[in-house]
Scaffold this motif. Structure first.
Motif, PDB file in Angstrom:
ATOM      1  N   SER A 305       0.820  -1.199   0.000  1.00  0.00           N
ATOM      2  CA  SER A 305       0.000   0.000   0.000  1.00  0.00           C
ATOM      3  C   SER A 305       0.858   1.256   0.000  1.00  0.00           C
ATOM      4  O   SER A 305       0.588   2.211  -0.735  1.00  0.00           O
ATOM      5  N   SER A 306       1.916   1.278   0.821  1.00  0.00           N
ATOM      6  CA  SER A 306       2.789   2.451   0.885  1.00  0.00           C
ATOM      7  C   SER A 306       3.451   2.717  -0.460  1.00  0.00           C
ATOM      8  O   SER A 306       3.545   3.865  -0.901  1.00  0.00           O
ATOM      9  N   ASN A 307       3.911   1.659  -1.114  1.00  0.00           N
ATOM     10  CA  ASN A 307       4.533   1.834  -2.429  1.00  0.00           C
ATOM     11  C   ASN A 307       3.556   2.467  -3.415  1.00  0.00           C
ATOM     12  O   ASN A 307       3.917   3.372  -4.178  1.00  0.00           O
ATOM     13  N   HIS A 308       2.325   1.993  -3.409  1.00  0.00           N
ATOM     14  CA  HIS A 308       1.315   2.545  -4.322  1.00  0.00           C
ATOM     15  C   HIS A 308       1.000   3.999  -3.970  1.00  0.00           C
ATOM     16  O   HIS A 308       0.868   4.850  -4.863  1.00  0.00           O
ATOM     17  N   ARG A 309       0.870   4.305  -2.683  1.00  0.00           N
ATOM     18  CA  ARG A 309       0.563   5.680  -2.282  1.00  0.00           C
ATOM     19  C   ARG A 309       1.706   6.625  -2.648  1.00  0.00           C
ATOM     20  O   ARG A 309       1.472   7.742  -3.102  1.00  0.00           O
TER      21      ARG A 309
END
Length: 388
Positions: A305-309
């Motif tokens: 999720s962090s990578n996508h955000r």
């Protein structure tokens, strides 16, 4: 009447104004929000499905007692505050302390970390006339509508704890049954900060859980105090966290800071700490992964999720104004892993609140819906000690 879990997003953030000792303030919070706290303790899946079953084992109880002994030694006033909350809410203290230990207990027993995708996004905009700290408060679905604001003036009978703080005055957004400081808030010395959880692969029992470090930040008067609290020399953090902060009253140019805190592993007795300064004209976007500190990370949905955000943020226009910050924090262009989260599909985490600190205007806007398409539930003035 609707089931409490099926009432949708409420446009409501209740607040308590309270004054007294740590225990008295904790008791008033527990008594006032007894219904929310009891309900949250009843529906919390990590607490009831993971933490309590482990607590009921001999090994789990040892981890619990070792950690409680450490916190009671270094931060007895915050243990008393939590005891007050438990007694006011009429829930067992051990359940609230388990929530504050978070993943330390299962990590110590099973030897591996989890990274279930929970965690927030923070953006700092440090532009002339636009000095903004914006934050999404992202949590497990059961946290939705189980939040409140605590505005407290704590006057202990004598300075307590390792930093001997004699007075605390702050306002903080809180999860039901949790100590203030773990989400976002400010104190009367002008410290404004938000919190992002980080997921280290190895956590340490008998050290200071991040909940108590962030609670201690509410008593910080200076940036030196902040560093001292996060370093926690003599003990060290048992888990990991990222803090985004500034002080409203500071000499010279506006400076924001991002602190990454890692657990005190091995024989070390202080947290692993890295601080980045955000100067005028700069910005930073931080989620739930280490960007600088060389700490082994628990792989999982949080990293995904962090990578996508982070990727989404890179694709958006530079946030140079408050509206630019709001646009980023409300973005849902990534259908699977958005910045503003509604708990759909694999990303079951929900954004339960959004906060916008305007350092120039000295205001704190709070939203319970997407800030791109809604108005704040409340706009609070940032009241400083000099104004009292």
């Amino acid at each position: 009447m609707p089931n409490v879990e099926d009432i949708g997003r409420r446009r409501c953030i209740p607040i308590i104004h309270t004054r007294g000792t740590h225990y008295e303030v904790g008791f008033d919070v527990g008594r006032t929000f007894r219904g929310l706290i009891q309900n949250f303790v009843g529906i919390s899946k990590p607490l009831n499905q993971v933490f309590i079953p482990l607590y009921n084992t001999e090994a789990g109880r040892r981890v619990y007692e070792t950690t409680l002994k450490s916190v009671r030694s270094n931060f007895p006033q915050y243990v008393r505050e939590l005891e007050g909350t438990a007694e006011g809410a009429q829930v067992p203290f051990y359940k609230l302390f388990l929530l504050h230990m978070d993943d330390i207990l299962p990590n110590a027993i099973h030897g591996k970390g989890k990274n279930d995708g929970t965690g927030c996004s923070t953006i700092v905009c440090n532009q002339p006339g636009h000095e903004i700290l914006g934050h999404t408060e992202d949590a497990l679905p059961e946290v939705l509508n189980h939040i409140y604001l605590v505005s407290a003036h704590i006057t202990p009978e004598s300075p307590q704890g390792r930093w001997k703080v004699s007075e605390e005055k702050y306002t903080s957004l809180c999860y039901a049954g949790h100590l203030p400081g773990f989400t976002m808030g400010y104190n009367h010395h002008g410290l404004v900060f938000s919190v992002n959880v980080l997921n280290a692969a190895k956590l340490v029992p008998g050290k200071t859980p991040r909940h108590f470090l962030t609670r201690a930040l509410l008593g910080a008067e200076t940036f030196v105090d902040v560093q001292q609290i996060l370093q926690d020399t003599g003990c060290g953090s048992g888990d990991a966290v990222s803090i985004n902060l500034t002080f409203l009253n500071q000499e010279g140019d506006r400076m924001f800071h991002n602190a990454e805190v890692g657990p005190a592993l091995g024989q070390t007795n202080q947290s692993n700490l890295n601080i980045l300064n955000i100067s005028p004209g700069e910005s930073i976007f931080h989620c739930n992964k280490f960007l600088r500190l060389p700490v082994e990370e628990a792989e999982g949905l949080g990293v995904t999720s962090s990578n996508h955000r982070h990727d989404t943020h890179q694709q958006l226009s530079q946030a140079n104004t408050k509206q630019g910050v709001i646009k980023v924090l409300g973005d849902q262009s990534d259908n699977k892993w958005p910045i503003y989260r509604e708990g759909h599909g694999e990303d079951f985490v929900k954004t339960v609140a959004v906060g916008i600190f305007d350092v120039v205007e000295k205001t704190w806007e709070l939203y319970t819906e997407n800030p791109k398409i809604s108005s704040p539930v409340v706009v609070l003035p940032l009241e400083l000690k000099s104004n009292n």
